[in-house]
Design a protein around this motif. Structure first.
Motif, PDB file in Angstrom:
ATOM      1  N   GLY A   5      -1.637  11.634  10.083  1.00 45.03           N
ATOM      2  CA  GLY A   5      -2.866  11.691  10.028  1.00 45.03           C
ATOM      3  C   GLY A   5      -3.595  11.406  10.963  1.00 45.03           C
ATOM      4  N   GLY A  27      -2.793  10.178   2.314  1.00 45.65           N
ATOM      5  CA  GLY A  27      -4.050  11.298   2.462  1.00 45.65           C
ATOM      6  C   GLY A  27      -3.667  12.593   2.919  1.00 45.65           C
ATOM      7  N   GLY A  52      -8.959  15.393   9.484  1.00 47.18           N
ATOM      8  CA  GLY A  52      -7.573  15.984   8.684  1.00 47.18           C
ATOM      9  C   GLY A  52      -8.113  17.200   7.776  1.00 47.18           C
ATOM     10  N   THR A  75      -5.803  10.440  -0.916  1.00 45.15           N
ATOM     11  CA  THR A  75      -6.363   9.450  -0.064  1.00 45.15           C
ATOM     12  C   THR A  75      -6.377   8.110  -0.734  1.00 45.15           C
ATOM     13  N   ASP A  76      -6.691   7.008  -0.088  1.00 46.27           N
ATOM     14  CA  ASP A  76      -6.669   5.475  -0.532  1.00 46.27           C
ATOM     15  C   ASP A  76      -7.502   5.456  -1.733  1.00 46.27           C
ATOM     16  N   ASP A 106      -7.981  21.309   8.028  1.00 49.21           N
ATOM     17  CA  ASP A 106      -7.371  22.147   6.922  1.00 49.21           C
ATOM     18  C   ASP A 106      -8.178  23.193   6.488  1.00 49.21           C
ATOM     19  N   HIS A 145       1.277   4.447  -2.610  1.00 54.65           N
ATOM     20  CA  HIS A 145       1.060   5.856  -2.468  1.00 54.65           C
ATOM     21  C   HIS A 145       2.260   6.732  -3.112  1.00 54.65           C
ATOM     22  N   ASN A 191      -2.942  17.878   2.412  1.00 61.29           N
ATOM     23  CA  ASN A 191      -3.055  19.025   3.070  1.00 61.29           C
ATOM     24  C   ASN A 191      -2.435  20.388   2.523  1.00 61.29           C
ATOM     25  N   SER A 209       0.079   9.413   5.986  1.00 64.89           N
ATOM     26  CA  SER A 209      -1.113   9.043   5.857  1.00 64.89           C
ATOM     27  C   SER A 209      -1.699   8.845   7.306  1.00 64.89           C
ATOM     28  N   GLY A 210      -2.917   8.084   7.441  1.00 63.59           N
ATOM     29  CA  GLY A 210      -3.552   7.953   8.795  1.00 63.59           C
ATOM     30  C   GLY A 210      -2.735   6.838   9.315  1.00 63.59           C
ATOM     31  N   GLY A 211      -1.971   5.806   8.825  1.00 57.13           N
ATOM     32  CA  GLY A 211      -1.391   4.843   9.618  1.00 57.13           C
ATOM     33  C   GLY A 211       0.273   4.922   9.465  1.00 57.13           C
ATOM     34  N   ASP A 262      -6.343  13.597  13.165  1.00 58.94           N
ATOM     35  CA  ASP A 262      -7.744  12.806  13.590  1.00 58.94           C
ATOM     36  C   ASP A 262      -7.942  13.087  15.013  1.00 58.94           C
ATOM     37  N   HIS A 322       0.776  -0.974   0.019  1.00 58.87           N
ATOM     38  CA  HIS A 322       0.013   0.253   0.049  1.00 58.87           C
ATOM     39  C   HIS A 322       0.818   1.403  -0.062  1.00 58.87           C
TER      40      HIS A 322
HETATM   41  O1  KG4 Z   1      -3.805   7.533   3.087  1.00 58.14           O
HETATM   42  P1  KG4 Z   1      -5.163   7.394   3.837  1.00 58.14           P
HETATM   43  O2  KG4 Z   1      -6.295   7.842   2.815  1.00 58.14           O
HETATM   44  O3  KG4 Z   1      -5.273   6.444   4.456  1.00 58.14           O
HETATM   45  C1  KG4 Z   1      -4.341   5.688   5.030  1.00 58.14           C
HETATM   46  O4  KG4 Z   1      -3.590   4.854   4.491  1.00 58.14           O
HETATM   47  O5  KG4 Z   1      -4.084   6.022   6.328  1.00 58.14           O
HETATM   48  O6  KG4 Z   1      -4.812   8.656   4.742  1.00 58.14           O
HETATM   49  C2  KG4 Z   1      -5.894   8.963   5.659  1.00 58.14           C
HETATM   50  C3  KG4 Z   1      -5.570  10.259   6.476  1.00 58.14           C
HETATM   51  C4  KG4 Z   1      -6.759  10.611   7.616  1.00 58.14           C
HETATM   52  O7  KG4 Z   1      -5.930  10.667   8.681  1.00 58.14           O
HETATM   53  C5  KG4 Z   1      -6.967  12.131   7.142  1.00 58.14           C
HETATM   54  O8  KG4 Z   1      -7.532  12.772   8.313  1.00 58.14           O
HETATM   55  C6  KG4 Z   1      -6.028  12.670   6.439  1.00 58.14           C
HETATM   56  O9  KG4 Z   1      -5.317  11.505   5.687  1.00 58.14           O
HETATM   57  N1  KG4 Z   1      -6.184  13.687   5.554  1.00 58.14           N
HETATM   58  C7  KG4 Z   1      -5.938  15.011   5.905  1.00 58.14           C
HETATM   59  C8  KG4 Z   1      -6.440  15.827   4.753  1.00 58.14           C
HETATM   60  N2  KG4 Z   1      -7.004  15.017   3.722  1.00 58.14           N
HETATM   61  C9  KG4 Z   1      -7.106  13.543   4.505  1.00 58.14           C
HETATM   62  N3  KG4 Z   1      -4.985  15.546   6.793  1.00 58.14           N
HETATM   63  C10 KG4 Z   1      -4.814  17.007   6.743  1.00 58.14           C
HETATM   64  N4  KG4 Z   1      -5.211  17.399   5.731  1.00 58.14           N
HETATM   65  C11 KG4 Z   1      -5.965  17.043   4.704  1.00 58.14           C
HETATM   66  N5  KG4 Z   1      -6.653  17.926   3.687  1.00 58.14           N
END
Ligand code: KG4
Ligand code: ZN
Length: 339
Positions: free
Chosen positions: A170, A276, A187, A307-308, A191, A119, A280, A143-145, A174, A115
């Motif tokens: 991320g 994700g 997130g 994002t994913d 923003d 990205h 930002n 990302s979130g993780g 959150d 994954h």
């Molecule tokens: O890559 P992703 O879709 O999923 C994972 O692989 O974790 O990332 C999701 C993360 C979440 O924590 C979300 O809050 C964050 O991306 N996110 C952002 C924005 N858009 C999504 N964080 C800050 N600013 C943004 N505009």
């Protein structure tokens, strides 16, 4: 010899988005996503069991939609790609089982994809709005993780030089957003709210570790304690924009400092971000400014590929196909995969 085009169906179910995409070689023909935000919103975070169940009910409609939008019959496909990991085990199992079954039914090669590599490889999609980087470059996954800094030598040759010691960037967005009463995932809302706030109004700690690792739990705790200390019950609502702007500023500075240090130490002239949090606006602006002042080039993914999504899995699989690097149905190392 004239090469036949690849028609790849890619599936991504590592977390809470059920996604399917069809690619003709490096070109994306469809990119469909069913998110689960409404399901998890009530709990303030992802409930893994609910995520797996939602993937189960959404995978067939999303794959059908991806084939329809690409105007492709499944018999025309030449390969099936799926996210092997990292991610939530139950969620990964839905996508991998579906991909494996379909590859057996259609007699097609199966391609497992990491994954986080997806990205970063999203930058190799054929699209007039995407500029393709040149190896070697500095890859940063946000990302979130995960929060990772890697030296990308070739498509699948990525050397991890820095990572988060605790929370991902991320996750910090959150979790702090939750303290502000914002819905999960916070997130994007932070923003937006930050656009009308003062980033210098409140000071939150910017952790300083020696190498390329980062830590986000300190700022999360400091932010939570700061809010708890406020006596005025309307403090958050009165200062929401400034709180978001100040928090976002500090969260971004932490990773920005590390990117700057890594690019300098490794003498790398191209910085590529993905994940994700790459959506930002603050990090995008700051990186563009840094690129100018430091003399490197920054590659920002288009918003819809941050994002994913499954297109990132499809493009990564394209490069595995070029090397005849296929998986098999007994691949089982799903949850422990790292870059
Ligand atoms: O890559 P992703 O879709 O999923 C994972 O692989 O974790 O990332 C999701 C993360 C979440 O924590 C979300 O809050 C964050 O991306 N996110 C952002 C924005 N858009 C999504 N964080 C800050 N600013 C943004 N505009
Ligand atoms: Zn992701």
């Amino acid at each position: 010899m004239l090469r036949r085009n690849n028609y790849i169906l890619a599936i991504e179910t590592s977390c809470d988005d059920t996604a399917a995409s069809v690619l003709k070689d490096r070109k994306v023909l469809s990119n469909c996503i069913a998110d689960q935000n409404l399901i998890h919103k009530a709990y303030g975070g992802i409930v893994p069991e609910l995520a797996s169940r939602a993937h189960q009910s959404k995978i067939i409609p999303v794959v059908s939609q991806a084939l329809n939008e690409a105007n492709i019959d499944k018999k025309e496909l030449t390969a099936i790609a799926y996210t092997q990991g990292p991610g939530l085990l139950g969620s990964l199992l839905v996508g991998s089982s579906f991909a494996k079954s379909l590859s057996i039914a259609l007699g097609l090669p199966l391609i497992p994809i990491n994954h986080m590599q997806g990205h970063l490889l999203v930058h190799f999609i054929e699209d007039k709005n995407i500029k393709v980087p040149v190896f070697p470059f500095l890859g940063v996954t946000l990302s979130g993780g995960h929060t990772q800094i890697v030296i990308v030598k070739r498509y699948f040759e990525m050397e991890l030089i820095g990572t988060t010691l605790d929370d991902a960037i991320g996750e910090a967005f959150d979790k702090c957003g939750k303290q502000l009463g914002l819905d999960y995932p916070a997130g994007e809302q932070i923003d937006k709210l930050a656009q009308n706030g003062d980033p210098m109004r409140f000071d939150f700690p910017i952790t300083k570790l020696k190498n390329y690792d980062v830590s986000y739990s300190g700022i999360k705790t400091a932010f939570t304690n700061f809010l708890k200390k406020q006596k005025d019950s309307t403090f958050i609502t009165k200062n929401l924009n400034d709180l978001c702007a100040s928090l976002q500023y500090s969260l971004v500075q932490i990773i920005l400092n590390k990117i700057q240090k890594a690019a300098k130490d490794y003498n790398i002239k191209q910085v590529v971000i993905g994940g994700g949090v790459a959506a930002n606006s603050e990090i995008r602006i700051q990186l563009k400014n840094k690129a100018k002042s430091e003399g490197w080039e920054v590659f920002l993914p288009p918003q819809h590929l941050t994002t994913d999504n499954a297109a990132m899995i499809g493009i990564a699989s394209y490069f595995k196909i070029q090397k005849n690097n296929y998986g098999n149905i007994s691949d089982s190392s799903m949850s422990r995969l790292k870059i």
